[in-house]
Design a protein around this motif. Sequence first.
Motif, PDB file in Angstrom:
ATOM      1  N   CYS A 164      77.124  52.409  34.342  1.00 18.59           N
ATOM      2  CA  CYS A 164      75.997  53.336  34.491  1.00 18.59           C
ATOM      3  C   CYS A 164      76.294  54.676  33.828  1.00 18.59           C
ATOM      4  O   CYS A 164      75.456  55.227  33.105  1.00 18.59           O
ATOM      5  CB  CYS A 164      75.690  53.556  35.968  1.00 18.59           C
ATOM      6  SG  CYS A 164      74.846  52.203  36.780  1.00 18.59           S
ATOM      7  N   ARG A 165      77.466  55.205  34.080  1.00 13.81           N
ATOM      8  CA  ARG A 165      77.821  56.505  33.510  1.00 13.81           C
ATOM      9  C   ARG A 165      77.818  56.452  31.984  1.00 13.81           C
ATOM     10  O   ARG A 165      77.323  57.369  31.316  1.00 13.81           O
ATOM     11  CB  ARG A 165      79.190  56.949  34.027  1.00 13.81           C
ATOM     12  CG  ARG A 165      79.617  58.329  33.508  1.00 13.81           C
ATOM     13  CD  ARG A 165      80.929  58.799  34.102  1.00 13.81           C
ATOM     14  NE  ARG A 165      82.001  57.875  33.814  1.00 13.81           N
ATOM     15  CZ  ARG A 165      82.682  57.215  34.743  1.00 13.81           C
ATOM     16  NH1 ARG A 165      82.383  57.376  36.016  1.00 13.81           N
ATOM     17  NH2 ARG A 165      83.654  56.392  34.411  1.00 13.81           N
ATOM     18  N   LYS A 166      78.361  55.381  31.421  1.00 12.70           N
ATOM     19  CA  LYS A 166      78.395  55.260  29.962  1.00 12.70           C
ATOM     20  C   LYS A 166      76.993  55.147  29.383  1.00 12.70           C
ATOM     21  O   LYS A 166      76.687  55.727  28.334  1.00 12.70           O
ATOM     22  CB  LYS A 166      79.236  54.046  29.571  1.00 12.70           C
ATOM     23  CG  LYS A 166      80.716  54.195  29.863  1.00 12.70           C
ATOM     24  CD  LYS A 166      81.490  52.949  29.459  1.00 12.70           C
ATOM     25  CE  LYS A 166      82.971  53.090  29.777  1.00 12.70           C
ATOM     26  NZ  LYS A 166      83.732  51.862  29.420  1.00 12.70           N
ATOM     27  N   LEU A 167      76.111  54.389  30.064  1.00 11.01           N
ATOM     28  CA  LEU A 167      74.753  54.221  29.561  1.00 11.01           C
ATOM     29  C   LEU A 167      73.951  55.516  29.630  1.00 11.01           C
ATOM     30  O   LEU A 167      73.117  55.792  28.766  1.00 11.01           O
ATOM     31  CB  LEU A 167      74.036  53.126  30.353  1.00 11.01           C
ATOM     32  CG  LEU A 167      74.537  51.692  30.139  1.00 11.01           C
ATOM     33  CD1 LEU A 167      73.851  50.741  31.112  1.00 11.01           C
ATOM     34  CD2 LEU A 167      74.294  51.241  28.700  1.00 11.01           C
ATOM     35  N   PHE A 169      75.364  58.864  30.116  1.00 14.24           N
ATOM     36  CA  PHE A 169      76.007  60.046  29.544  1.00 14.24           C
ATOM     37  C   PHE A 169      76.834  59.760  28.291  1.00 14.24           C
ATOM     38  O   PHE A 169      77.237  60.687  27.594  1.00 14.24           O
ATOM     39  CB  PHE A 169      76.919  60.704  30.588  1.00 14.24           C
ATOM     40  CG  PHE A 169      76.195  61.172  31.812  1.00 14.24           C
ATOM     41  CD1 PHE A 169      75.349  62.267  31.762  1.00 14.24           C
ATOM     42  CD2 PHE A 169      76.346  60.508  33.018  1.00 14.24           C
ATOM     43  CE1 PHE A 169      74.674  62.699  32.892  1.00 14.24           C
ATOM     44  CE2 PHE A 169      75.680  60.930  34.152  1.00 14.24           C
ATOM     45  CZ  PHE A 169      74.836  62.031  34.092  1.00 14.24           C
ATOM     46  N   GLY A 170      77.115  58.481  28.014  1.00 15.76           N
ATOM     47  CA  GLY A 170      77.986  58.165  26.894  1.00 15.76           C
ATOM     48  C   GLY A 170      79.421  58.554  27.210  1.00 15.76           C
ATOM     49  O   GLY A 170      79.833  58.595  28.369  1.00 15.76           O
ATOM     50  N   GLY A 171      80.193  58.863  26.186  1.00  9.59           N
ATOM     51  CA  GLY A 171      81.569  59.298  26.413  1.00  9.59           C
ATOM     52  C   GLY A 171      82.542  58.143  26.467  1.00  9.59           C
ATOM     53  O   GLY A 171      82.172  56.969  26.399  1.00  9.59           O
ATOM     54  N   LYS A 172      83.809  58.501  26.606  1.00  7.13           N
ATOM     55  CA  LYS A 172      84.885  57.525  26.547  1.00  7.13           C
ATOM     56  C   LYS A 172      85.337  57.027  27.914  1.00  7.13           C
ATOM     57  O   LYS A 172      86.222  56.191  27.993  1.00  7.13           O
ATOM     58  CB  LYS A 172      86.083  58.134  25.813  1.00  7.13           C
ATOM     59  CG  LYS A 172      85.795  58.519  24.367  1.00  7.13           C
ATOM     60  CD  LYS A 172      87.025  59.104  23.710  1.00  7.13           C
ATOM     61  CE  LYS A 172      86.742  59.489  22.261  1.00  7.13           C
ATOM     62  NZ  LYS A 172      87.951  60.075  21.598  1.00  7.13           N
TER      63      LYS A 172
END
Length: 229
Positions: A164-167, A169-172
């Motif tokens: 969820c966080r990647k979708l 906010f993006g990021g590594k």
Amino acid sequence: MTTGIIGGGIAGLSCALALARCGHKVEVFERAGAFREVGAGLQVGPNAMSALAELGLARRIAELAVSPPAIRIHDGLSGNLLSQLQLGPEFENRYGQPYRVIHRADLLRVLVEKAAETRNIQLNTSHELIALKQDGKTISATFANGATTSHDRLVAADGVHSVCRKLVFGGKGPVYAGHTLYRALCPIEDYSWLTHSDCVHLWLYPGGHIVHYPVSSGKQMNIVAAVEQ
């Protein structure tokens, strides 16, 4: 109002139970094929026990957890006792709840059992999130198994490697902070030589520490060694 929760671990199921108590309809989506926990022991302080008691779980947790009489802090090099915090009746009276230690799998099992019997909660396994879409009123989730769902709100409870966080906010993702934890579970009989084996023990030494305490209704010893790399 409907709520979707991504992640069927301790946080996701606790959130589902709390929302259901307020009358909300909740769907939980777990990527694994079954609700299972990875890890070992947890220390559950009075604040957490108060929250779990509000969810109606205090009695069941008491059956599976251990209530240590004290936290004992040692010098990890000399073995000397540095300090001790008593966790008995006076502690419980002061904070309103006991201090317990429990195996993560036992706590998860209690949460799953309660959620499964709660009318407003639907549990779903084998749902790996791959996409999210928000239209201003609802948020839709798409899963690897081809299923899609829409809710008024969505809660991300899918852990440190959150999809969820990647979708959103993006990021590594998470960044290694230089600390490594080694965990072990051993039969409690292996520690018959240890005095105060029913307590939480903390051993401090330069660059790390070791914590151990009984779990699984006193049948296993949970050991955690933290090391600065």
